[in-house]
Design an enzyme around this catalytic site. Sequence first.
Site, PDB file in Angstrom:
ATOM      1  N   LEU A 203       0.852  -1.186   0.000  1.00 44.61           N
ATOM      2  CA  LEU A 203       0.000   0.000   0.000  1.00 44.61           C
ATOM      3  C   LEU A 203       0.889   1.237   0.000  1.00 44.61           C
ATOM      4  CD1 LEU A 203      -2.924   1.151   0.305  1.00 44.61           C
ATOM      5  CD2 LEU A 203      -2.619   0.969   2.785  1.00 44.61           C
ATOM      6  N   HIS A 204       0.941   1.929  -1.153  1.00 43.94           N
ATOM      7  CA  HIS A 204       1.817   3.098  -1.189  1.00 43.94           C
ATOM      8  C   HIS A 204       1.382   4.190  -2.159  1.00 43.94           C
ATOM      9  CE1 HIS A 204       3.339   1.245  -4.885  1.00 43.94           C
ATOM     10  NE2 HIS A 204       3.792   2.439  -5.194  1.00 43.94           N
ATOM     11  N   ARG A 205       0.422   3.939  -3.051  1.00 44.62           N
ATOM     12  CA  ARG A 205       0.045   4.927  -4.057  1.00 44.62           C
ATOM     13  C   ARG A 205      -0.501   6.193  -3.409  1.00 44.62           C
ATOM     14  NH1 ARG A 205       0.911   4.651  -9.830  1.00 44.62           N
ATOM     15  NH2 ARG A 205       1.379   2.468 -10.250  1.00 44.62           N
TER      16      ARG A 205
END
Length: 353
Positions: A203-205
Amino acid sequence: MKKIITIVGARPQFIKASVVSKSIKESGAMQELVVHTGQHFDANMSDVFFEQLGISKPAFELGIHSAKHGEMTGRMLIEIEKILIQEQADRVMVYGDTNSTLAGALAASKLHIPVAHVEAGLRSFNMQMPEEINRILTDQLSDILFCPTETAVSNLRAEGFESKPVAIHNVGDVMQDAALHFAAKAVPPSGLQGHTGFILATLHRAENTDDLARLADIVQALNDVHKNLATVVLPLHPRTRKAIQQAGIHLEVEVIDPVGYLEMIWLLEKAELVMTDSGGVQKEAFFFGKSCVTLRDQTEWVELVEVGANTLVGADPERIRAAAQSAFGRRVQDTQQLYGGGQAAARIVALMN
């Protein structure tokens, strides 16, 4: 001998460049110098990749990071231009859709140096994503467009590229080259030896981490999946960790530090399901035959959705939970056809000779 300047700066680019650089060396027809912009600067997400993947130490390290998009891209443009003038490059090669990609392509085009774009033609059709802006502009600045799929080729045709003085080639995806090449070297992250039956999540966008409502909904769903379906292992990106902490969101999954590529391959091979907002991880899940639940509203890899390997769920907790339940343990078949079967790097080098 042609001199190629390769611009990298973020994790996926390190991986893509590793297999192309290997093919360049084997060809003996070109000299390559690597410029590392520093866009990813955490040691676990930068230096370790060069070590593990056998990439030569960059000839230039710019150390440009931790800035807004415009400032970061502008600073990169200034420094890359200096290098290109100094080195008198015959061609610049860029990868993917980061600020480093755009800065490299823009610096080269202003100096009338030809640009090869690896992973050209991808479109999410969401102009709110900085990556979409970067990839569209980079395609416009490039004279060789190395596409990973027929969908990417079709996107370029629809935008009128066939009437422009550019070469468009569907070479396959260099990420599959890397996955196949390095699978035998995969190693477990520290403390996870013997883990089985887990779900791998990333999870990084920015579209998720910068929107606190979306971030809270996704974390809630991951917590529920972890509690009711299977252990969720989450290598946590530093920016995501900071956003979660600042928002006071409670994360109840198995959090580990960011991992190197060989550890990531191990996690992909052992996982029963992948949940991610990463474009690269969507494909990597497919390469290893694992179903993927994508925590985004769109994906550049529409063919994965079309063949049923990937389910788009956005940030809706109910959809995330239902998709995870449905896809857990389901294997993906025929993983060699969509992305070139691991021969993309050799095709790229042959076309540049």
